[in-house]
Design a protein around this motif. Structure first.
Motif, mmCIF file in Angstrom:
data_model
loop_
_atom_site.group_PDB
_atom_site.id
_atom_site.type_symbol
_atom_site.label_atom_id
_atom_site.label_comp_id
_atom_site.label_asym_id
_atom_site.label_seq_id
_atom_site.Cartn_x
_atom_site.Cartn_y
_atom_site.Cartn_z
ATOM 1 N N PHE A 1 0.594 8.561 -1.093
ATOM 2 C CA PHE A 1 1.259 9.455 -2.042
ATOM 3 C C PHE A 1 1.442 10.851 -1.449
ATOM 4 O O PHE A 1 0.700 11.267 -0.560
ATOM 5 N N ALA B 1 -3.510 11.467 -3.415
ATOM 6 C CA ALA B 1 -4.153 10.668 -4.478
ATOM 7 C C ALA B 1 -5.480 10.064 -4.023
ATOM 8 O O ALA B 1 -5.762 8.893 -4.281
ATOM 9 N N LEU B 2 -6.278 10.861 -3.342
ATOM 10 C CA LEU B 2 -7.620 10.380 -2.962
ATOM 11 C C LEU B 2 -8.537 10.536 -4.162
ATOM 12 O O LEU B 2 -8.391 11.494 -4.926
ATOM 13 N N TYR B 3 -9.471 9.621 -4.311
ATOM 14 C CA TYR B 3 -10.424 9.720 -5.421
ATOM 15 C C TYR B 3 -11.398 10.855 -5.099
ATOM 16 O O TYR B 3 -12.178 10.745 -4.144
ATOM 17 N N PRO B 4 -11.347 11.955 -5.871
ATOM 18 C CA PRO B 4 -12.085 13.159 -5.458
ATOM 19 C C PRO B 4 -13.602 13.018 -5.514
ATOM 20 O O PRO B 4 -14.304 13.754 -4.840
ATOM 21 N N HIS B 5 -14.090 12.059 -6.321
ATOM 22 C CA HIS B 5 -15.531 11.929 -6.489
ATOM 23 C C HIS B 5 -16.130 10.928 -5.510
ATOM 24 O O HIS B 5 -17.320 10.660 -5.554
ATOM 25 N N MET B 6 -15.284 10.358 -4.642
ATOM 26 C CA MET B 6 -15.791 9.368 -3.685
ATOM 27 C C MET B 6 -15.705 9.932 -2.270
ATOM 28 O O MET B 6 -14.803 10.720 -1.968
ATOM 29 N N SER C 1 0.708 13.568 -2.885
ATOM 30 C CA SER C 1 -0.494 14.369 -3.176
ATOM 31 C C SER C 1 -1.742 13.741 -2.560
ATOM 32 O O SER C 1 -2.842 14.186 -2.832
ATOM 33 N N ALA D 1 0.859 -1.190 0.000
ATOM 34 C CA ALA D 1 0.000 0.000 0.000
ATOM 35 C C ALA D 1 0.888 1.230 0.000
ATOM 36 O O ALA D 1 1.965 1.224 0.612
ATOM 37 N N MET D 2 0.437 2.257 -0.700
ATOM 38 C CA MET D 2 1.285 3.445 -0.822
ATOM 39 C C MET D 2 0.495 4.693 -0.456
ATOM 40 O O MET D 2 -0.656 4.858 -0.874
ATOM 41 N N ARG E 1 -6.636 4.530 3.987
ATOM 42 C CA ARG E 1 -6.836 3.720 2.788
ATOM 43 C C ARG E 1 -5.769 2.620 2.700
ATOM 44 O O ARG E 1 -6.013 1.533 2.179
#
Lengths: 341, 359
Positions: free
Chosen positions: B81, B85-90, B83, B78-79, B146
């Motif tokens: 990031f 890197a979260l899914y912005p639409h979720m 930034s 698991a990484m 996550r």
């Protein structure tokens, strides 16, 4: 001449030219300065933004709002006269005539059957054209977004038809598809029989959709490609770390994040599809019979091409078309907002 | 939890060699920090471990299994990031559940894992929010959450605190340390901030230009740097590195420091007279001396931090020297001070910058 002197001379000439250009650019500003100051004194600084909006508003009003108003006036008047003052008021008569149908699903049952054939053809055309356009644009954008060899070349190739005039596009394809065209030459060379693409109604509609998609796909591909490139690469890396299957990445990440661009593509393609005229008109002339007659062609012919020029009926059809486009756009935007929230 | 082994890992991008044969073993449950200046290859090394980059040469083993050619999705890592890197639409919940859904877990199991991680990271009140409605620190916690829910073999962190403000960075750093203590997974963490490295790591890997310079515990690196690069990189303020020439080494090391002779009481190291060396001394190992001073300096700048004072002073022919004084030293710019080096804490480096073994 030593290079230093040459640069010095060039620099001085450049500076002089710059000064002249600056003075010329400043001249209209200086000329406007006095009246603007007087205007500001008269109406106050708070209202000045409206003064700056006036020129654009006048142009917009003259070339957009006024024609819409004239069109509405024409739609509630009758007779062959061109000037509104000479046209008798008929109220909703033109609309009643347009909508006088036994069944809206059967154009033959309508008094103005050509209009309803145009509506049915346009609906069919839009359904297939928009679906195909969105699908092919999306697939093309996805491929062009991949790290493939010659990506820049392919992007240019797909965009190139957008630069062509619709009439040129239609003529090119007409040469290819006509009875003695390139395609039939190829078919007969391979031992086949000539296909009369513009005589068979199904083939005519198919090629009308095909040519339209071919001509405009580059533009929509560009919009979707911009959307794809705006999706941060690390989201895909995060998805990879999360062991997400490719189809799920597309469905759960790419598609939702591309949705705003998809909405733009769907709305634009829909509006442009409903407005289709020139390409199909040059390609098939609306034929065979009325198989590819579009609403806009009906409006054009009713107003200008038929022996009896019925401006009122054409104007009423235009208003109906405008309202349909307006409602479609509202529906799309509402859908986009719901998806967004 | 798992162990990791890199054998001769080399990575090139076209003609540019980024990693030059990295050999490294990370033990099960260890917190290892890759540290180094920008462009040293630390993020590339992490991405090679993650499987987001393939090695040009060499091998990667996780838990004894060769994973060199396996994609990231098959390495069970698991990484987090830089930034996030979260899914912005979720929502936060969906972000955390996404990988678990990929694993095909039942929804009850997914809910349980998300709830457990959210409780641990104090995210229960934000589970239905989208990332844009969260602060930087909360987003960071979601990114960590996550990773946690998956219970991966190894956690990878790519400069996860660099987008946070100073205060939040310190707080999140402490949370990360606590998290490692609690879940005890193998963690590999990339940073250019040596304070983060010192405070979090069980072992630090110092990288420069795609090569490992030194691997060791934070205090090993601090106390016994293997070269001038590590000596200068680890520790804040950095170690003073002063060019000198050996004039004698007969039980007392005699040095010429920009024309000034100093003598250091220490066993002979066999340094030949005339040999250039670099003398290293940390700011806290320099004492101010009124008499018997090794050097006389002029104060350039004084930084009062309340509990300690940093003094930046210079002498002709030498780089600026930093001193750390406990408490609030009453010194002013332009003042002349005498200093003495604390002999047991002196480091000596040869011409190439390598540490000269302590006799």
């Amino acid at each position: 001449m030593p290079s230093g002197e040459r640069i010095g001379l060039r620099g001085r000439v450049g500076a002089a030219l710059g000064a002249v250009a600056g003075a010329l650019a400043a001249l209209p500003m200086r000329l406007l300065d006095g009246p603007m100051q007087a205007c500001q004194r008269l109406i106050g600084a708070g209202r000045m933004p409206y003064v700056f909006l006036v020129p654009n508003f006048v142009v917009f009003g003259l070339f957009v709002f006024l024609p819409i108003a004239i069109n509405i006036v024409f739609s509630v008047t009758g007779g062959p006269a061109l000037f509104p003052s000479e046209r008798p008021y008929v109220g909703a008569g033109q609309y009643a005539y347009l909508f006088d149908c036994g069944s809206y699903l059967d154009p033959n049952s309508c008094r103005e059957d050509h209009f309803w054939r145009g509506v049915a053809n346009t609906a069919k055309f839009v359904l297939f054209q928009v679906s195909a356009m969105v699908l092919f644009s999306l697939v093309t954008a996805l491929v062009l977004n991949m790290k493939i060899r010659g990506r820049g070349f392919f992007r240019a190739v797909y965009f190139f038809p957008v630069l062509l005039s619709p009439v040129v596009v239609a003529l090119i394809w007409k040469w290819i598809l006509q009875r003695d065209g390139l395609l039939n030459a190829a078919i007969t060379t391979l031992g086949g029989q000539k296909v009369l693409f513009f005589i068979d109604p199904s083939w005519a509609m198919f090629w009308a959709v095909f040519v339209s998609v071919w001509a405009h796909m580059g533009f929509y591909t560009l919009i979707l490609l911009a959307g794809l490139q705006a999706i941060p690469a690390d989201l895909y890396e995060a998805a990879e770390m999360d062991a997400t299957p490719r189809w799920r990445v597309f469905r759960r990440i790419t598609l939702p994040l591309l949705w705003p661009n998809m909405i733009v593509v769907i709305v634009l393609a829909l509006i442009k599809g409903v407005q289709t005229f020139d390409e199909v008109f040059v390609l098939t002339g609306g034929g065979p019979g009325t198989a590819t007659l579009m609403v806009v062609q009906y409006i054009y012919e009713t107003a200008f091409a038929n022996q009896v020029q019925n401006f009122g009926l054409a104007a009423a059809a235009s208003v109906v078309l405008g309202l349909v486009l307006f409602l479609l756009t509202l529906a799309q935007l509402a859908l986009a907002r719901r998806k967004e929230s | 939890m798992a162990e990791l082994r890199l054998v001769g890992a080399r990575k090139s991008f076209g003609p540019v060699d980024v990693l030059h044969g990295i050999d490294l073993a990370v033990q099960d449950g260890e917190f290892v920090v890759f540290v180094g200046p920008s462009g040293c290859g630390k993020s590339t090394l992490l991405r090679v471990i993650a499987g987001l980059e393939t090695v040009t040469e060499g091998e990667v083993y996780i838990d004894g299994q060769r994973v060199t050619d396996r994609p990231a999705s098959e390495r069970d890592l698991a990484m987090v990031f830089q930034s996030y890197a979260l899914y912005p639409h979720m929502s936060v919940r969906k972000n955390m559940a996404f990988a678990l859904e990929n694993m095909g877990l039942k929804s009850a199991e997914i809910d349980a894992r998300v709830t457990r991680a959210a409780t641990m990271l104090r995210l229960t009140d934000y589970l239905e929010r989208r990332p844009k409605a969260l602060s930087g620190g909360q987003r960071q916690r979601v990114a960590i959450g996550r990773a946690i829910v998956r219970d991966p073999k190894i956690f990878l962190f790519d400069e996860p605190l660099s987008n946070l403000d100073a205060e939040l960075r310190v707080a999140t750093r402490k949370e990360l340390a606590a998290l490692h203590a609690e879940i005890g997974g193998t963690m590999i963490y990339v940073t250019h901030d040596q304070v983060e490295a010192m405070t979090l790591a069980d072992r630090i890997v110092v990288l420069r230009a795609g090569r490992i310079e030194q691997v060791g515990s934070p205090l090993e690196l601090y106390n016994s740097p293997c070269n001038t690069f590590v000596a200068g990189f680890i520790g804040s303020p950095r170690m003073n590195l002063l060019p000198a020439t050996v004039t004698g080494d007969d039980g007392t090391l005699r040095l010429n420091l920009a024309g000034r002779a100093i003598a250091v009481e220490r066993p002979a190291a066999g340094l030949a007279p005339g040999k250039p060396v670099t003398l290293g001394i940390r700011p806290e190992h320099i004492v101010m001396a009124k008499a018997d001073a090794d050097l006389t300096l002029t104060v350039d700048l004084v930084e009062h931090l309340g509990g300690e004072t940093f003094v930046y002073a210079s002498a002709p022919g030498l780089p600026q020297i930093t001193l750390r004084q406990d408490g609030q030293a009453r010194l002013a710019r332009g003042e002349v001070i005498g200093i003495r080096f604390d002999p047991p804490h002196l480091h000596f480096f040869d011409e190439a910058g390598a540490t000269l073994a302590r006799p």
